[in-house]
Write an enzyme that holds these catalytic residues in place. Sequence first.
Site, PDB file in Angstrom:
ATOM      1  N   LYS A   1       0.818  -1.216   0.000  1.00  0.00           N
ATOM      2  CA  LYS A   1       0.000   0.000   0.000  1.00  0.00           C
ATOM      3  C   LYS A   1       0.849   1.263   0.000  1.00  0.00           C
ATOM      4  CE  LYS A   1      -4.050  -2.139   2.098  1.00  0.00           C
ATOM      5  NZ  LYS A   1      -4.926  -2.237   3.273  1.00  0.00           N
TER       6      LYS A   1
ATOM      7  N   LYS B   1     -11.642 -12.675  -8.319  1.00  0.00           N
ATOM      8  CA  LYS B   1     -12.600 -12.773  -7.223  1.00  0.00           C
ATOM      9  C   LYS B   1     -13.553 -11.590  -7.239  1.00  0.00           C
ATOM     10  CE  LYS B   1     -11.964 -13.991  -2.962  1.00  0.00           C
ATOM     11  NZ  LYS B   1     -11.429 -14.135  -1.588  1.00  0.00           N
TER      12      LYS B   1
ATOM     13  N   LYS C   1     -15.143  -5.744  -3.576  1.00  0.00           N
ATOM     14  CA  LYS C   1     -15.737  -4.408  -3.431  1.00  0.00           C
ATOM     15  C   LYS C   1     -14.803  -3.314  -3.937  1.00  0.00           C
ATOM     16  CE  LYS C   1     -14.559  -4.313   1.522  1.00  0.00           C
ATOM     17  NZ  LYS C   1     -14.662  -5.701   1.969  1.00  0.00           N
TER      18      LYS C   1
END
Length: 354
Positions: free
Chosen positions: A122, A217, A220
């Site tokens: 990240k 997959k 969201k």
Amino acid sequence: MEASESVASQRKKRVVSGVQPTGSVHLGNYLGAIKNWISLQDTYETLFFIVDLHAITLQYDAVELSKATRSTAAIYMACGVDIAKASVFVQSHVRAHVELMWLLSSVTPLGWLNKMIQFKEKSRKTGDENVGVALLTYPVLMASDILLYQSDLVPVGEDQRQHLELTRELAERVNYLFGGRKWKKMGGRGGTLFKVPEALVPPAGARVMSLTDGLSKMSKSAPSDQSRINLLDPKDVIANKIKRCKTDSFPGLEFDNPERPECNNLLAIYQLVTGKTKEEVSLECQDMNWGTFKLNLTDAVIDHLYPIQTRYGEITSDPAYVDKILSDGAATKAAEIADATLGNVYQAMGFLRR
């Protein structure tokens, strides 16, 4: 057998699990994880909390945070989390989480945190100037979440194993540095301050893939909402997503053909929401065309989600009801266990009693 030993052997093992307050839970989350988690409450003593403190490690919308926290709690209760069996609360409502994190931070080697894969990934994406310190230290908060409740077991997926290992190492480090005779000298009972938790690997949950790419997959974080069916999607939205989802031009429908990932995924979703066996679905759909199957799948998904959506509507119709459940969950069992653990750690680490 001594009476105390009998009671100890009968005590249910304690499981803790926290979820991010996204407010948006999709079919993949539900079929792949939530159903498994909910089944745990019948076997274990469960504490379930919304990890709102973890939600601020990256940029976020402050206005949306409280809404998403309440909504996520309501979704999980609508899916079957039973407040008569599980303690349901919000992480930030039990202040011991943050206090214990600070104490643990003092004994966490920086090198341990620098090795964490998610921080590396990240921070590389956003750049050092845009990364807050919380992104580096949140694994310590995660350890605090687990150790605070003297957890026996922690449900983990592959992406969380590294965090659980850090938690276990921290528990052992604190027990070594401050537990045993050292704690007894400080007026404590001696012994270990923290239980060293074990991983609870749930049964392999369903791996639900994207509606736009059968090799990815359902997620969201995917840019297109067309790729997922959200649990709260209205009927017409579900119908439209399934109508437009990616298929192929092969005749008939079949499971497990590597050249047909979308076909396998849609059949698997149909199997899961209808409760039929794989063999029953194979027989039913082998000669079916996509148009007919998509109508059947749409009806099956809508029927499966209807009771969840209805219950969610009932729960959220009274926000005060949700807030009371969360407040009671924090104020009763969670705070009692957390405060006892935190008090012992403060004592063992040499702090003056309040």
